[in-house]
Design a protein around this motif. Sequence first.
Motif, PDB file in Angstrom:
ATOM      1  N   PRO A  94       0.806  -1.229   0.000  1.00 18.23           N
ATOM      2  CA  PRO A  94       0.000   0.000   0.000  1.00 18.23           C
ATOM      3  C   PRO A  94       0.834   1.273   0.000  1.00 18.23           C
ATOM      4  O   PRO A  94       0.384   2.303  -0.489  1.00 18.23           O
ATOM      5  CB  PRO A  94      -0.808  -0.122   1.299  1.00 18.23           C
ATOM      6  CG  PRO A  94      -0.014  -1.031   2.175  1.00 18.23           C
ATOM      7  CD  PRO A  94       0.638  -2.004   1.232  1.00 18.23           C
ATOM      8  N   HIS A  95       2.050   1.197   0.516  1.00 18.48           N
ATOM      9  CA  HIS A  95       2.847   2.434   0.630  1.00 18.48           C
ATOM     10  C   HIS A  95       3.293   2.944  -0.736  1.00 18.48           C
ATOM     11  O   HIS A  95       3.727   4.074  -0.860  1.00 18.48           O
ATOM     12  CB  HIS A  95       4.053   2.195   1.553  1.00 18.48           C
ATOM     13  CG  HIS A  95       4.969   1.105   1.086  1.00 18.48           C
ATOM     14  ND1 HIS A  95       4.598  -0.230   1.103  1.00 18.48           N
ATOM     15  CD2 HIS A  95       6.222   1.154   0.575  1.00 18.48           C
ATOM     16  CE1 HIS A  95       5.605  -0.960   0.630  1.00 18.48           C
ATOM     17  NE2 HIS A  95       6.598  -0.135   0.297  1.00 18.48           N
ATOM     18  N   ASP A 133     -12.943   0.476  -9.319  1.00 21.44           N
ATOM     19  CA  ASP A 133     -12.737   0.007 -10.694  1.00 21.44           C
ATOM     20  C   ASP A 133     -12.160  -1.410 -10.734  1.00 21.44           C
ATOM     21  O   ASP A 133     -11.680  -1.845 -11.757  1.00 21.44           O
ATOM     22  CB  ASP A 133     -11.888   1.002 -11.486  1.00 21.44           C
ATOM     23  CG  ASP A 133     -10.499   1.189 -10.891  1.00 21.44           C
ATOM     24  OD1 ASP A 133     -10.132   0.418  -9.978  1.00 21.44           O
ATOM     25  OD2 ASP A 133      -9.796   2.109 -11.323  1.00 21.44           O
ATOM     26  N   THR A 134     -12.212  -2.090  -9.594  1.00 21.67           N
ATOM     27  CA  THR A 134     -11.756  -3.489  -9.595  1.00 21.67           C
ATOM     28  C   THR A 134     -12.608  -4.284  -8.616  1.00 21.67           C
ATOM     29  O   THR A 134     -13.114  -3.717  -7.655  1.00 21.67           O
ATOM     30  CB  THR A 134     -10.277  -3.603  -9.178  1.00 21.67           C
ATOM     31  OG1 THR A 134      -9.951  -4.984  -8.980  1.00 21.67           O
ATOM     32  CG2 THR A 134     -10.020  -2.860  -7.875  1.00 21.67           C
ATOM     33  N   ASP A 135     -12.758  -5.589  -8.867  1.00 14.46           N
ATOM     34  CA  ASP A 135     -13.379  -6.392  -7.820  1.00 14.46           C
ATOM     35  C   ASP A 135     -12.415  -7.476  -7.349  1.00 14.46           C
ATOM     36  O   ASP A 135     -12.807  -8.458  -6.730  1.00 14.46           O
ATOM     37  CB  ASP A 135     -14.730  -6.967  -8.259  1.00 14.46           C
ATOM     38  CG  ASP A 135     -14.601  -7.911  -9.438  1.00 14.46           C
ATOM     39  OD1 ASP A 135     -13.466  -8.045  -9.958  1.00 14.46           O
ATOM     40  OD2 ASP A 135     -15.612  -8.518  -9.829  1.00 14.46           O
ATOM     41  N   ALA A 136     -11.143  -7.257  -7.631  1.00 12.16           N
ATOM     42  CA  ALA A 136     -10.129  -8.201  -7.142  1.00 12.16           C
ATOM     43  C   ALA A 136      -9.898  -7.974  -5.649  1.00 12.16           C
ATOM     44  O   ALA A 136     -10.020  -6.854  -5.168  1.00 12.16           O
ATOM     45  CB  ALA A 136      -8.828  -7.998  -7.908  1.00 12.16           C
ATOM     46  N   PHE A 137      -9.524  -9.040  -4.945  1.00  8.20           N
ATOM     47  CA  PHE A 137      -9.354  -8.900  -3.487  1.00  8.20           C
ATOM     48  C   PHE A 137      -7.999  -8.309  -3.126  1.00  8.20           C
ATOM     49  O   PHE A 137      -7.781  -7.867  -2.014  1.00  8.20           O
ATOM     50  CB  PHE A 137      -9.528 -10.268  -2.798  1.00  8.20           C
ATOM     51  CG  PHE A 137      -8.301 -11.139  -2.835  1.00  8.20           C
ATOM     52  CD1 PHE A 137      -7.987 -11.883  -3.962  1.00  8.20           C
ATOM     53  CD2 PHE A 137      -7.448 -11.205  -1.731  1.00  8.20           C
ATOM     54  CE1 PHE A 137      -6.857 -12.662  -3.993  1.00  8.20           C
ATOM     55  CE2 PHE A 137      -6.310 -11.993  -1.764  1.00  8.20           C
ATOM     56  CZ  PHE A 137      -6.013 -12.730  -2.904  1.00  8.20           C
ATOM     57  N   ASN A 138      -7.087  -8.252  -4.110  1.00  3.06           N
ATOM     58  CA  ASN A 138      -5.721  -7.855  -3.771  1.00  3.06           C
ATOM     59  C   ASN A 138      -5.219  -6.681  -4.613  1.00  3.06           C
ATOM     60  O   ASN A 138      -4.041  -6.526  -4.832  1.00  3.06           O
ATOM     61  CB  ASN A 138      -4.790  -9.070  -3.924  1.00  3.06           C
ATOM     62  CG  ASN A 138      -4.879  -9.681  -5.320  1.00  3.06           C
ATOM     63  OD1 ASN A 138      -5.664  -9.202  -6.160  1.00  3.06           O
ATOM     64  ND2 ASN A 138      -4.100 -10.713  -5.581  1.00  3.06           N
ATOM     65  N   VAL A 139      -6.165  -5.898  -5.143  1.00  2.00           N
ATOM     66  CA  VAL A 139      -5.787  -4.746  -5.971  1.00  2.00           C
ATOM     67  C   VAL A 139      -6.361  -3.472  -5.372  1.00  2.00           C
ATOM     68  O   VAL A 139      -7.562  -3.399  -5.107  1.00  2.00           O
ATOM     69  CB  VAL A 139      -6.287  -4.913  -7.425  1.00  2.00           C
ATOM     70  CG1 VAL A 139      -5.984  -3.659  -8.251  1.00  2.00           C
ATOM     71  CG2 VAL A 139      -5.671  -6.140  -8.068  1.00  2.00           C
TER      72      VAL A 139
END
Length: 388
Positions: free
Chosen positions: A203-204, A244-250
């Motif tokens: 995240p950084h 703009d995404t439904d990914a769990f890791n984006v």
Amino acid sequence: MPVKNRLAELLPEIVEWRRDLHANPEIRFDTHRTAALVADRLRAFGCDEVTTGIGQTGVVGVIRGKQNSSGRVVGLRADMDALPIHEATGLAHASTVPGAMHACGHDGHTAMLLGAAKYLAETRNFDGTVVVIFQPDEEGGGGAIAMCEDGVMERWGVQEVYGMHNMPGLPVGSFAIRPGPILAAVDSFEIVVTGRGGHGAIPHQAVDTTLAASQVVTALQSVVSRNVDPLKNAVLSVCSFRTDTDAFNVIPDSVVLKGTVRTLDADVRDLVEARLAGVATATAQAFGAEAGVTYRRMVAPSVNAEENTEFAASVAEAVAGSVVRDMPPMMAGEDFAFMLEKRPGAYIMVGNGDSAMVHHPAYDFNDDAIPAGCSWFAELVERRMPAA
Ligand code: NI
């Protein structure tokens, strides 16, 4: 309730029209069948003029009284459109159109104004002119303004205008009204929060738009609670939050928030619009993101004119035996507001009894409200423009 029923002998016919309209709902401006049916009926009643295609699919009928020395012209308005809802009533007259339903009772409003028009065209016991206005697209908020832009008020010389809506929870056939704002302004907003997407585990190296947008949603709730005068009214609801995404890791690049603002006063409306933009922009910035705000004023507040409201209330009292003159305003909106901006007038609620709420798939207009609603329209004309 002792309803003074002016149109008792017409009732079975009006109920039949109502149920036919209910079975054949049309949405937005696509009220072609409904408008044709309304125009045919108005012609059959012997209206002096019937004009179609006003505000795309709106219909206007003119009925002249047996006298016209007063020079008065009273406008009566009903809405004709249905909603994109799949009906779940299971009634014999249920919608035959999948995904469309008269879930707001506009079938009842149209039938009641038709009933009054038939009575008025037959009796003509008034001194002046009645203009009956049937509008499309109340639900989209575009019908009244489209009819006004086509000059419905000027072209037929309408001097004052009245409308009615059914109200679940109010005893059937009873009336409620208030002077001043009765329904709210309807505004919409869209806030695009942009940051820098990235890996959910790193995240950084990103600017977390999900976090920034969440803070925007939270901070916006301070506008009504901290900026608006506590003795005034406003609603600010964020109703959609889309990344703009439904990914769990984006971590998404952007988040779009959508919502609505409802207000009764012009100064509160200005304040909420300004604070919404300020709070959204600054909050997003505090988290390193940016917010682009689009604010759209859709429908004005519906403001009942003082004198017309008292008159409308006295007519309701004559019809139903009593009337609520100080109902609380509602934060829903109604595009009849545009007609009330053009001409003084009043908007009244007629009870739909103990039914499902409007816009619910189990809702149905209550035919027992028809005598009161029709009689209010008819009585209003005869009292406003009494024949000698
Ligand atoms: Ni409605």
